[in-house]
Write an enzyme that holds these catalytic residues in place. Structure first.
Site, mmCIF file in Angstrom:
data_model
loop_
_atom_site.group_PDB
_atom_site.id
_atom_site.type_symbol
_atom_site.label_atom_id
_atom_site.label_comp_id
_atom_site.label_asym_id
_atom_site.label_seq_id
_atom_site.Cartn_x
_atom_site.Cartn_y
_atom_site.Cartn_z
ATOM 1 C CB SER A 85 -0.909 -0.011 1.231
ATOM 2 O OG SER A 85 -1.809 1.065 1.217
ATOM 3 C CB THR A 86 1.856 3.693 -1.449
ATOM 4 O OG1 THR A 86 2.776 4.771 -1.433
ATOM 5 C CG2 THR A 86 0.935 3.860 -2.616
ATOM 6 C CB VAL A 87 0.085 8.258 1.017
ATOM 7 C CG1 VAL A 87 -0.606 7.582 2.181
ATOM 8 C CG2 VAL A 87 1.468 8.739 1.401
#
Length: 527
Positions: free
Chosen positions: A348-350
């Protein structure tokens, strides 16, 4: 224009500056920085530092960072590779001697040196007006005074509960009252706040040398890691030129390997051989073509891409070769016979995009890999460490085989589209392995189907991953059935695929148009 009788989200418009992030507080923080005279880079770093506190499952100072920056929105684009390296003692033979053929996701061996803090400092040195001492203050305040958990973050916290129960120091730092945080909870992380204070005062060296680094090393070695203080002290960010291709009159740019942006570019080159617009945007044909292009591009990535400091990656040759060879083989009545691709991880990430009043453009992404990273929190500092090292292969001769000081094949990719050398859209789509497909989906929604940035982000999506087409609930049942008839094995994707952000720059009107993803409670703001 969207139907205002139906629930949805409009584009956001501004003349001066704009930001789009995965959280309203981060967007507001970036806007406040821009109003105070900060640059796009300043706004991105401030927003990202805050997200590392209030969105702990996705990002933080224990992770990595990539960015594309174009000063004044014209001319030279600079690519920043803030990905961390394996410890110098991490040799494939060491793992094989211990009968380890893959790196466990929650082991110390999954922790590569966090690259984000050095990347922030490097980017600010080159493109910022404000320093870490100023830009980290919102994150410090959130960590020490507390922040309120948002619904989507609570959703991820609940999903990560079993992982956090078994982690290192995670119960103490990330399971208040022994339970996952729920929407509306107030969370305080004073140890992380003190770590951020130290970085604000001492800069990147406060993180990579001295007490903070020593504590991370002690934590990791205490659970079997090979890390040393020298591994942290020697870390540096790489500044390079981007790689790109053209699609429908736009040049599309990515960071070069060890980033996987080349995957997205191969997809575009394949799809450029087809007239997508002759099929409806939500149709069996469009989804089939996207999946086939993705299958070829991901096969290429797993076969060819690694850290170019260790292996030869012929970017220009790859971009031409795979489109030339595979585009003519794609059939509209069946799936291609390709080998199964099993990437080591799906994190996941932003993603954050910022354009300031001077039209400095920043496309910025930061990640701790899987949700809640390695589930290892440094003993005294509150730093949640990434598990990006699990992206390595333990397979001698493979371009992505682990080696001392090597960077793993990544998943996070910031994108930038330009026309005649001038920026028109910094954008990105989060969601681990989905990112290349998500970026292609958004771009083709706009260029082939005439969507605005918000419509392009909102449209239903799918990811062909490990021989299964994972489709969001918004894909109609008749499309799903049609894909099955072509030979695609389909399933519903849980949780939703990662969110996206984009800013469209209209130079003639002097305006900015932003879109953000409701799947991640995203927020675009401008003034």
């Amino acid at each position: 224009m969207r139907n205002f009788h139906l629930a949805g989200r409009s584009t956001v418009h501004a003349q001066n500056a704009m930001v789009a992030t995965s959280h309203p507080l981060a967007a507001l923080t970036a806007i406040e920085v821009l109003r105070a005279g900060g640059t796009a880079a300043d706004g991105a770093v401030a927003a990202c530092a805050l997200l590392g506190v209030i969105e702990p499952q996705s990002t933080g100072i224990g992770g990595d960072c990539f960015a594309l920056i174009q000063p004044k929105g014209e001319g030279k684009i600079v690519a920043y590779n803030g990905s961390g390296r394996a410890p110098m003692a991490a040799k494939a033979e060491w793992y094989l001697e211990r009968n380890m053929h893959a790196i466990p996701l929650t082991s110390a061996h999954a922790v590569s040196i966090p690259g984000a803090v050095d990347a922030w400092a490097t980017i600010l040195r080159d493109h910022g007006k404000l320093g870490l001492d100023t830009l980290l203050q919102p994150a410090i305040k959130a960590a020490e005074d507390g922040y309120i958990v948002a619904p989507r973050i609570a959703f991820d916290w609940k999903n990560g509960f079993e992982k956090l129960k078994k982690g290192t120091n995670t119960e103490r730092y990330l399971l208040p009252r022994g339970k996952p945080a729920v929407a509306g909870d107030v969370i305080r992380q004073p140890e992380l706040g003190q770590t951020l204070r130290a970085i604000a005062k001492g800069g990147r060296d406060a993180f990579y040398k001295g007490a903070i680094a020593d504590d991370m090393v002690e934590t990791l070695r205490g659970i079997g890691g090979l890390h040393t203080a020298d591994d942290f002290a020697r870390h540096s960010t790489e500044t390079t030129a981007p790689i790109g291709t053209m699609y429908k009159g736009l040049d599309v740019w990515q960071c070069p390997p060890n980033g996987p942006g080349i995957t997205m570019l191969v997809m575009l080159n394949i799809l450029s051989r087809f007239d997508l617009a002759k099929f409806p945007a939500i149709s069996v044909e469009r989804f089939h073509l996207e999946a086939e292009a993705a299958r070829v591009a991901y096969m290429m990535r797993e076969q060819r891409i690694g850290d170019p400091a260790f292996v030869d990656v012929d970017v220009a040759g790859i971009l031409k070769e795979f489109a030339d060879e595979y585009a003519p083989r794609i059939r509209m009545d069946r799936v291609l016979d390709l080998p199964k691709v099993s990437p080591p991880m799906n994190p996941s990430t932003v993603y954050i995009t910022v354009v300031d009043k001077d039209r400095n453009v920043c496309s910025f992404i930061n990640s701790i890999a899987h949700s809640f990273g390695s589930a290892i929190v440094s003993n005294k500092t509150g730093v949640l460490l990434q598990n990006r090292g699990a992206g390595f292969r333990i397979q001698p001769g493979h371009p992505n085989c682990i080696a001392p000081g090597k960077r793993p094949l990544h998943t996070i990719i910031p994108a930038l589209a330009t026309r005649n050398g001038r920026a028109v859209m910094p954008y990105g789509v989060m969601g681990g392995q989905y990112q290349p497909v998500g970026q292609v989906h958004v771009l083709t929604n706009m260029l082939d189907y005439g969507c605005d940035v918000q419509e392009a982000i909102d449209m239903p999506r799918g990811l062909h991953y490990e021989n299964v087409y994972q489709l969001e609930d918004g894909v109609p049942a008749e499309i799903v059935e049609g894909l099955r008839k072509l030979g695609h094995q389909t399933t519903s994707v849980i949780p939703p695929l990662g969110g996206g952000q984009a800013i469209w720059i209209d130079w003639d009107k002097g305006t900015l148009t932003g879109g953000s993803d409701p799947r991640k409670d995203g927020c675009a703001l401008g003034y």
